[in-house]
Write a protein that holds these residues in place. Structure first.
Motif, mmCIF file in Angstrom:
data_model
loop_
_atom_site.group_PDB
_atom_site.id
_atom_site.type_symbol
_atom_site.label_atom_id
_atom_site.label_comp_id
_atom_site.label_asym_id
_atom_site.label_seq_id
_atom_site.Cartn_x
_atom_site.Cartn_y
_atom_site.Cartn_z
ATOM 1 N N UNK A 15 0.998 -1.317 0.247
ATOM 2 C CA UNK A 15 0.407 0.216 0.122
ATOM 3 C C UNK A 15 0.653 1.418 -0.082
ATOM 4 N N UNK A 16 1.928 1.102 0.738
ATOM 5 C CA UNK A 16 2.907 2.701 0.844
ATOM 6 C C UNK A 16 3.243 2.291 -0.857
ATOM 7 N N UNK A 17 3.511 1.616 -1.210
ATOM 8 C CA UNK A 17 4.479 1.684 -2.463
ATOM 9 C C UNK A 17 3.897 2.155 -3.565
ATOM 10 N N UNK A 22 1.528 6.864 -6.844
ATOM 11 C CA UNK A 22 0.439 7.883 -7.049
ATOM 12 C C UNK A 22 0.756 9.097 -6.947
ATOM 13 N N UNK A 23 1.187 9.513 -5.835
ATOM 14 C CA UNK A 23 1.736 10.366 -5.660
ATOM 15 C C UNK A 23 2.715 11.486 -6.221
ATOM 16 N N UNK A 24 3.397 10.365 -6.837
ATOM 17 C CA UNK A 24 4.480 11.122 -7.754
ATOM 18 C C UNK A 24 4.000 10.981 -9.343
ATOM 19 N N UNK A 25 3.525 10.639 -9.265
ATOM 20 C CA UNK A 25 2.966 10.354 -11.111
ATOM 21 C C UNK A 25 1.737 11.202 -11.141
ATOM 22 N N UNK A 47 -2.071 0.475 -10.419
ATOM 23 C CA UNK A 47 -1.941 -0.457 -9.759
ATOM 24 C C UNK A 47 -2.532 -1.722 -11.405
ATOM 25 N N UNK A 48 -2.659 -1.191 -12.264
ATOM 26 C CA UNK A 48 -2.271 -2.136 -13.492
ATOM 27 C C UNK A 48 -0.456 -2.545 -13.458
ATOM 28 N N UNK A 49 0.345 -1.537 -12.891
ATOM 29 C CA UNK A 49 1.632 -1.615 -13.602
ATOM 30 C C UNK A 49 1.771 -2.791 -12.315
ATOM 31 N N UNK A 50 1.632 -2.139 -10.735
ATOM 32 C CA UNK A 50 1.592 -3.472 -9.632
ATOM 33 C C UNK A 50 1.376 -4.476 -9.928
ATOM 34 N N UNK A 51 0.243 -5.155 -10.443
ATOM 35 C CA UNK A 51 -0.442 -6.148 -10.327
ATOM 36 C C UNK A 51 0.458 -6.878 -11.538
ATOM 37 N N UNK A 52 0.824 -5.778 -12.498
ATOM 38 C CA UNK A 52 1.761 -6.220 -13.341
ATOM 39 C C UNK A 52 3.370 -6.592 -12.824
ATOM 40 N N UNK A 53 3.702 -7.128 -11.840
ATOM 41 C CA UNK A 53 4.833 -7.383 -10.863
ATOM 42 C C UNK A 53 5.209 -5.864 -10.583
ATOM 43 N N UNK A 56 8.587 -1.062 -8.075
ATOM 44 C CA UNK A 56 9.386 0.440 -7.599
ATOM 45 C C UNK A 56 8.648 1.666 -7.634
ATOM 46 N N UNK A 57 8.363 2.324 -6.235
ATOM 47 C CA UNK A 57 7.410 3.335 -6.905
ATOM 48 C C UNK A 57 7.914 4.700 -7.951
ATOM 49 N N UNK A 58 9.328 4.258 -8.280
ATOM 50 C CA UNK A 58 9.641 5.331 -9.588
ATOM 51 C C UNK A 58 8.973 5.078 -10.803
ATOM 52 N N UNK A 59 9.322 3.505 -10.487
ATOM 53 C CA UNK A 59 9.003 3.385 -12.513
ATOM 54 C C UNK A 59 7.717 3.571 -12.469
ATOM 55 N N UNK A 60 6.895 2.610 -11.131
ATOM 56 C CA UNK A 60 5.788 2.880 -11.399
ATOM 57 C C UNK A 60 5.197 4.564 -11.762
ATOM 58 N N UNK A 61 5.926 5.069 -10.749
ATOM 59 C CA UNK A 61 5.347 6.485 -11.411
ATOM 60 C C UNK A 61 5.642 6.987 -12.538
ATOM 61 N N UNK A 62 6.713 6.829 -12.183
ATOM 62 C CA UNK A 62 7.176 7.204 -14.480
ATOM 63 C C UNK A 62 5.974 6.003 -15.011
#
Length: 98
Positions: A15-17, A22-25, A47-53, A56-62
């Motif tokens: 949840x923290x990730x 989300x905040x960074x994006x 969430x979609x990218x998180x579900x795909x594995x 890293x929150x920075x990469x998720x945001x980017x």
């Protein structure tokens, strides 16, 4: 019944990730993470990218910001002058991108 991709998120760390991503994006896109009309769309993309594995929150945001930018460009190109609510599209345009 549809399976929700958020159902498998159980740890506090997950949840923290998601929250940080989300905040960074939203920051990258120049959107308020709570009040912008498209902030929920950003959360769904994270969430979609998180579900795909991705974890890293920075990469998720980017990745999320890049997808949102591509969607924005596609929508403005395909809608042309028939844009119903230009204020949402203008407000969703990213101010900067790292």
């Amino acid at each position: 019944m549809l399976y929700s991709s958020i159902d498998h998120i159980s740890s506090e760390n997950d949840w923290h990730i998601l929250e940080k991503a989300h905040q960074r994006a939203c920051q990258i896109l120049g959107r308020d993470p709570k009040y912008h009309p498209l902030a929920e769309q950003v959360a769904r993309t994270v969430i979609m990218f998180f579900a795909r594995g991705e974890r890293d929150y920075g990469r998720l945001a980017s990745m999320t910001a890049k997808r949102e930018i591509n969607l924005f460009e596609f929508e403005t190109e395909t809608m042309g002058t028939n844009v119903r609510d230009m204020s949402i599209i203008v407000a969703s345009r990213p101010k900067y991108f790292h």
